[in-house]
Design a protein around this motif. Structure first.
Motif, PDB file in Angstrom:
ATOM      1  N   UNK A 314      35.236 174.555  45.031  1.00  0.00           N
ATOM      2  CA  UNK A 314      35.267 174.471  46.501  1.00  0.00           C
ATOM      3  C   UNK A 314      36.609 173.929  46.979  1.00  0.00           C
ATOM      4  N   UNK A 315      37.079 172.885  46.317  1.00  0.00           N
ATOM      5  CA  UNK A 315      38.349 172.273  46.715  1.00  0.00           C
ATOM      6  C   UNK A 315      39.518 173.247  46.493  1.00  0.00           C
ATOM      7  N   UNK A 321      38.109 170.117  53.445  1.00  0.00           N
ATOM      8  CA  UNK A 321      39.241 169.842  54.337  1.00  0.00           C
ATOM      9  C   UNK A 321      40.305 169.002  53.623  1.00  0.00           C
ATOM     10  N   UNK A 322      41.577 169.298  53.861  1.00  0.00           N
ATOM     11  CA  UNK A 322      42.650 168.514  53.236  1.00  0.00           C
ATOM     12  C   UNK A 322      42.522 167.034  53.586  1.00  0.00           C
ATOM     13  N   UNK A 323      42.672 166.196  52.591  1.00  0.00           N
ATOM     14  CA  UNK A 323      42.604 164.758  52.811  1.00  0.00           C
ATOM     15  C   UNK A 323      41.208 164.185  52.807  1.00  0.00           C
ATOM     16  N   UNK A 324      40.177 165.039  52.780  1.00  0.00           N
ATOM     17  CA  UNK A 324      38.796 164.563  52.745  1.00  0.00           C
ATOM     18  C   UNK A 324      38.314 164.458  51.297  1.00  0.00           C
ATOM     19  N   UNK A 325      37.445 163.494  51.053  1.00  0.00           N
ATOM     20  CA  UNK A 325      36.931 163.286  49.699  1.00  0.00           C
ATOM     21  C   UNK A 325      35.421 163.473  49.703  1.00  0.00           C
ATOM     22  N   UNK A 374      33.231 167.012  56.041  1.00  0.00           N
ATOM     23  CA  UNK A 374      34.367 167.088  55.123  1.00  0.00           C
ATOM     24  C   UNK A 374      34.591 168.511  54.618  1.00  0.00           C
ATOM     25  N   UNK A 375      33.645 169.400  54.907  1.00  0.00           N
ATOM     26  CA  UNK A 375      33.735 170.762  54.404  1.00  0.00           C
ATOM     27  C   UNK A 375      34.387 171.690  55.421  1.00  0.00           C
ATOM     28  N   UNK A 376      34.881 172.801  54.927  1.00  0.00           N
ATOM     29  CA  UNK A 376      35.624 173.744  55.743  1.00  0.00           C
ATOM     30  C   UNK A 376      35.180 175.160  55.390  1.00  0.00           C
TER      31      UNK A 376
END
Length: 423
Positions: A314-315, A321-325, A374-376
């Motif tokens: 997924x990443x 999303x960039x910068x999200x954990x 946090x997901x995109x």
């Protein structure tokens, strides 16, 4: 403005000690009634967005859905008709002033109408029954204007479906507006589907007879609309329709190289011999080689509960999303409510199941909602997910049992390849 005003009143009642759940439920119901009433009275982009939302009606909790279920159903196939004199003017411009010579009969009263055009029944000069789709005059500019306006108002839709981001759907609809407004493109899409499924035992697509920028003529199809099967169909009809619909959306990218992008019951019918009839090919996305293999790998990893690998996949593909954990456990907990159909050979799609899954994901106070933030959804996947989720939504409306895993195994690229890699 009406929704905003009621929200302010509701906030005041909460401050005064009113029951939060009761107030939220009442506001949601009122917002839904107003929103879909307005959408149902409009053509163009507003109605098109309403149709896109309507297929997920089954996900709305029963206590909220009942007041506007009829309005949602109407959005799937109805709009105020265009007067006959205006229809004739469009035909003059598109097929020539002697267009009547091409027909032995033309019915001025439309048989169906939708967001940018309406359909008339007629008989072609060679005796074939045909459907004549005529675009509303000015629909092109109206649709562009509507979509721009709705994009600025996207935030208000969270009052009906909290946590659902409508903006990507609007952006994707806007991107395909030009193709859908040129009926020659729609006709070419339909020719490709009709050629591939000619004589197919499961699917039927009417052949194109003639086309112009604002008019398309196709063979007439007589069958039972899915909206009627949802309302009064037998269990056998529901199951057949659900299985055919699921397979169509997974198989057509592989077989035709195109994804049918308008999943609502108004575009599907069930023939007496059990074939699924498919209409309206204006919104199609090129899918050479089928659906993206990364989707199949994601499904395989979710099925095998290899969530560490799934999180990395997924990443790597910009679904985080960039910068999200997000942790493997958070991804696992977020996806589990949605993965029931892939854990059994045959799955019964119901409104209650979809309501539970959607309710978990859109509960503001839940960990699932925090994970969702946090997901995109990458732009290139918006239409795919809208279509596949729309297909699931229709299956839930149908209350259908379908061999979902068998369909995925056969048609989803990357799914079986990942099995071989793992072995």
């Amino acid at each position: 403005m009406g929704i905003a005003g009621r929200a302010a009143v509701g906030f005041g009642r909460k401050l005064a000690g009113g029951d939060r759940d009761e107030i939220d439920a009442k506001l949601t119901q009122q917002a839904a009634e107003q929103l879909f009433t307005v959408l149902g009275e409009l053509k163009g982009g507003a109605m098109k967005l309403g149709q896109a939302l309507s297929v997920m009606e089954a996900a709305v909790p029963e206590e909220f859905a009942e007041p506007y279920r009829d309005a949602l159903t109407k959005l799937q196939a109805e709009a105020p008709p265009l007067p006959a004199r205006k229809v004739h003017r469009v035909l003059d411009e598109q097929l020539g002033t002697r267009w009547r010579d091409r027909f032995t009969r033309f019915d001025d009263a439309p048989t169906a109408s939708a967001s940018v055009g309406q359909v008339h029944r007629a008989v072609w000069s060679d005796g074939r029954d045909v459907a004549v789709k005529v675009q509303y005059p000015g629909a092109d500019e109206a649709l562009r204007s509507d979509l721009k306006t709705l994009s600025r108002m996207a935030g208000m839709f969270t009052a009906v479906m909290p946590g659902v981001d409508v903006k990507p759907v609007l952006d994707e609809l806007s991107a395909r507006t030009e193709d859908e407004l040129d009926y020659r493109i729609e006709a070419n899409n339909q020719r490709a589907f009709a050629a591939e499924f000619d004589g197919d035992p499961q699917f039927a697509v009417p052949k194109v007879v003639a086309s112009a920028p604002k008019v398309v003529v196709t063979e007439w199809m007589s069958a039972t609309p899915l909206s009627s099967i949802i309302a009064t169909g037998t269990a056998e009809q529901r199951n057949t329709a659900g299985a055919r619909l699921a397979e169509f959306h997974f198989a057509s990218p592989a077989r035709v190289g195109l994804l049918h992008g308008d999943p609502h019951p108004g575009n599907f019918m069930l023939l007496e011999d059990g074939r699924l009839g498919v209409l309206d090919f204006g919104a199609c996305a090129p899918m050479p080689g089928g659906l993206p293999p990364v989707l199949g790998r994601m499904v395989r990893l979710a099925l095998d509960e290899r969530f560490d690998e799934l999180t990395e996949l997924l990443r790597a593909n910009n679904f985080v999303l960039p910068g999200r954990h997000v942790t493997d456990e958070e991804i696992a907990n977020y996806l589990r409510p949605f993965t029931d159909p892939i854990h059994t050979e045959s799955f019964h799609f119901t409104r209650s199941w979809l309501q539970r899954a959607a309710g978990t994901a859109t509960d503001f106070s839940s960990e699932h909602f925090r994970t969702a933030r946090a997901l995109n959804l990458p732009p290139e996947y918006v239409m795919i997910f809208r279509v596949l989720l729309g297909s699931v939504g229709i299956c839930a409306q149908l209350d259908a049992e379908a061999p979902y895993m068998g369909i995925l195994t056969q048609w989803l690229p990357g799914f079986t390849e990942d099995v071989r890699r793992a072995e």
